[in-house]
Design an enzyme around this catalytic site. Structure first.
Site, short mmCIF file in Angstrom:
data_model
loop_
_atom_site.label_atom_id
_atom_site.label_comp_id
_atom_site.label_asym_id
_atom_site.label_seq_id
_atom_site.Cartn_x
_atom_site.Cartn_y
_atom_site.Cartn_z
N ASN A 136 1.72 0.75 6.01
CA ASN A 136 1.40 -0.54 5.87
C ASN A 136 -0.03 0.12 4.68
O ASN A 136 -1.10 -0.45 5.62
CB ASN A 136 0.93 -1.55 6.68
CG ASN A 136 0.25 -2.99 6.16
OD1 ASN A 136 0.09 -3.23 4.85
ND2 ASN A 136 0.31 -3.94 6.83
N PHE A 137 -0.06 -0.66 3.17
CA PHE A 137 -0.78 -0.13 2.16
C PHE A 137 -1.71 -1.38 2.42
O PHE A 137 -3.01 -0.48 2.15
CB PHE A 137 -0.77 0.15 0.96
CG PHE A 137 0.33 1.38 0.65
CD1 PHE A 137 0.76 1.72 1.25
CD2 PHE A 137 1.36 1.44 -0.86
CE1 PHE A 137 2.07 3.39 1.40
CE2 PHE A 137 1.97 2.42 -1.07
CZ PHE A 137 1.75 3.54 0.21
N LYS A 138 -1.22 -2.51 3.51
CA LYS A 138 -2.51 -3.48 2.91
C LYS A 138 -2.87 -3.77 1.44
O LYS A 138 -2.56 -3.65 0.36
CB LYS A 138 -3.49 -3.30 4.02
CG LYS A 138 -3.24 -2.75 5.44
CD LYS A 138 -4.29 -2.77 6.52
CE LYS A 138 -3.35 -2.39 7.67
NZ LYS A 138 -4.70 -2.27 8.90
N HIS B 13 0.92 -10.32 10.58
CA HIS B 13 -0.17 -8.90 11.07
C HIS B 13 -1.50 -10.15 11.41
O HIS B 13 -2.18 -10.75 10.71
CB HIS B 13 -0.20 -8.30 9.50
CG HIS B 13 -1.37 -7.46 9.65
ND1 HIS B 13 -2.50 -6.84 9.63
CD2 HIS B 13 -0.51 -6.01 10.30
CE1 HIS B 13 -2.86 -5.84 10.09
NE2 HIS B 13 -1.28 -5.16 10.61
N GLU C 185 -3.98 -8.88 10.82
CA GLU C 185 -5.49 -9.37 9.42
C GLU C 185 -4.90 -11.06 8.80
O GLU C 185 -6.12 -11.72 8.51
CB GLU C 185 -5.21 -8.46 8.32
CG GLU C 185 -6.13 -7.13 9.11
CD GLU C 185 -5.44 -5.53 8.53
OE1 GLU C 185 -4.57 -5.82 7.55
OE2 GLU C 185 -5.79 -5.05 9.27
N GLU D 65 0.66 -4.25 17.37
CA GLU D 65 -0.52 -3.97 17.03
C GLU D 65 -1.88 -4.10 17.78
O GLU D 65 -2.26 -5.32 17.26
CB GLU D 65 -0.57 -3.89 15.37
CG GLU D 65 0.61 -3.50 14.84
CD GLU D 65 0.62 -3.53 13.54
OE1 GLU D 65 0.56 -2.49 13.08
OE2 GLU D 65 -0.06 -4.04 13.25
N GLY E 29 -7.74 -0.29 11.83
CA GLY E 29 -8.77 0.55 11.59
C GLY E 29 -9.82 0.86 12.06
O GLY E 29 -11.11 1.02 11.97
N SER F 113 -4.25 2.89 14.65
CA SER F 113 -4.94 3.90 14.44
C SER F 113 -3.67 5.25 14.78
O SER F 113 -4.24 6.32 15.26
CB SER F 113 -5.71 4.51 15.26
OG SER F 113 -7.28 3.34 15.06
P1 13P Z 1 -4.24 1.72 10.72
O1 13P Z 1 -3.21 2.60 11.08
O2 13P Z 1 -5.35 1.47 9.45
O3 13P Z 1 -5.04 1.40 12.18
O4 13P Z 1 -3.31 0.03 10.05
C1 13P Z 1 -2.85 -0.22 11.45
C2 13P Z 1 -1.71 -1.34 11.43
O5 13P Z 1 -2.33 -2.47 10.93
C3 13P Z 1 -0.40 -0.99 10.30
O6 13P Z 1 -0.24 -2.47 10.13
#
Ligand code: 13P
Length: 228
Positions: A6-8, A82, A84, A151, A157, A187
C-alpha cells in the site's frame, strides 16, 4: 500467501511504472502480489489495485473516482475500509459497506481492512473482537473474492507491529467468522515478516512504508515464497 504493497500517498506515476518493472523481474511463484498506488499512478497491470473508489459508475462526486475510471485501466482489485480512510477521512461503516456491496456486485477482489485503536486493544481480546465485528456490519464475509486485512490502528506507521500472540489470537477469532484469507498489516518490515508469516491463520501481509523500496518488497516476496 498474499503480499501486498500500500503506497498510500507516495510515489508518482513515473516512479510506480519503474517500480513495477523492477518488481516483475522476479518470479512470484505461488505468491499473490498486489500493489496499491495512488490514483494518479493507476496503470493497466494485473498487479495493480486501487486504494479507494466511490460506489458508482460515474457521477457528481468531486474528488472521487468510480467504476468507469477503474475500468479504463482494467483494475479489478480494491482496498476498502483502511483505517486512514476511516479515521482521517471520516468514512462511516455504512458508507464503507456501500462501497463493498457495489464493488462486490462488480466482481472485484476486495481487500477489506479492519483493526482496533489502542484504547480498545488495552481492554483485551473480547473488546477487540466486538470492535472488529462492528467493522463487519453490512459486509458479506462469504464473498468468494474477499481478502481480510487485519491492521491494528496503533501498529500502522508506528514501527511497532502487534506481537505474535496478538496477531494469532485476533486472526483466530476472525477465522471463526469467515473462510477468506486473512493478512496482517501494521509495521511489517524485513526483520519481522518471516516471524509474522509463520503465525497460524496468517495468509499474508499488507505492507505500507517498507514496501516503498522495491528491493525490500522483493525480499519480502522471496520470504513469502518459502511459505505454503
Ligand atoms: P505501515 O507498514 O507503514 O505500518 O502501514 C501499514 C498499512 O497501513 C498498510 O495498509
Amino acid at each position: 500467501m498474499i503480499v501486498a504493497a500500500n503506497f498510500k500517498m507516495h510515489k508518482t506515476r513515473k516512479e510506480t511504472i519503474k517500480y513495477l518493472k523492477e518488481l516483475k523481474r522476479m518470479d512470484f511463484k505461488d505468491v499473490e502480489v498486489r500493489v496499491f498506488p495512488p490514483f494518479s499512478a493507476l496503470i493497466e497491470d494485473e498487479l495493480i489495485g486501487a486504494q479507494n473508489a466511490y460506489p458508482a459508475i460515474n457521477g457528481a462526486y468531486t474528488g472521487e473516482i468510480g467504476l468507469e475510471q477503474l475500468n479504463e485501466f482494467n483494475i479489478k482489485t480494491l482496498l476498502i475500509g483502511h483505517s486512514e480512510r476511516r479515521h482521517i477521512l471520516g468514512e462511516t461503516q455504512e458508507f464503507i459497506a456501500e462501497k463493498f456491496n457495489f464493488y462486490k456486485q462488480n466482481g472485484f477482489r476486495i481487500f477489506y481492512c479492519v483493526g482496533e485503536p489502542l484504547e480498545v486493544r488495552k481492554k483485551g481480546i473480547e473488546a477487540v473482537v466486538d470492535y472488529i465485528k462492528k467493522q463487519f456490519e453490512g459486509i458479506d464475509l462469504n464473498y468468494e473474492n474477499l481478502v481480510i486485512a487485519y491492521e491494528p490502528v496503533w501498529a500502522i506507521g508506528t514501527g511497532v507491529s502487534a506481537s505474535s500472540e496478538e496477531i494469532k489470537e485476533t486472526h483466530r477469532e476472525i477465522k471463526k467468522l469467515t473462510k477468506a484469507p486473512i493478512i496482517y498489516g501494521g509495521s511489517v518490515k524485513l526483520n519481522n515478516i518471516k516471524e509474522i508469516l509463520e503465525i497460524e491463520n496468517v495468509d499474508g501481509v499488507l505492507v505500507g512504508s517498507a514496501s516503498l523500496d522495491v528491493d525490500v518488497f522483493r525480499q519480502m516476496i522471496e520470504i513469502a515464497k518459502e511459505k505454503k
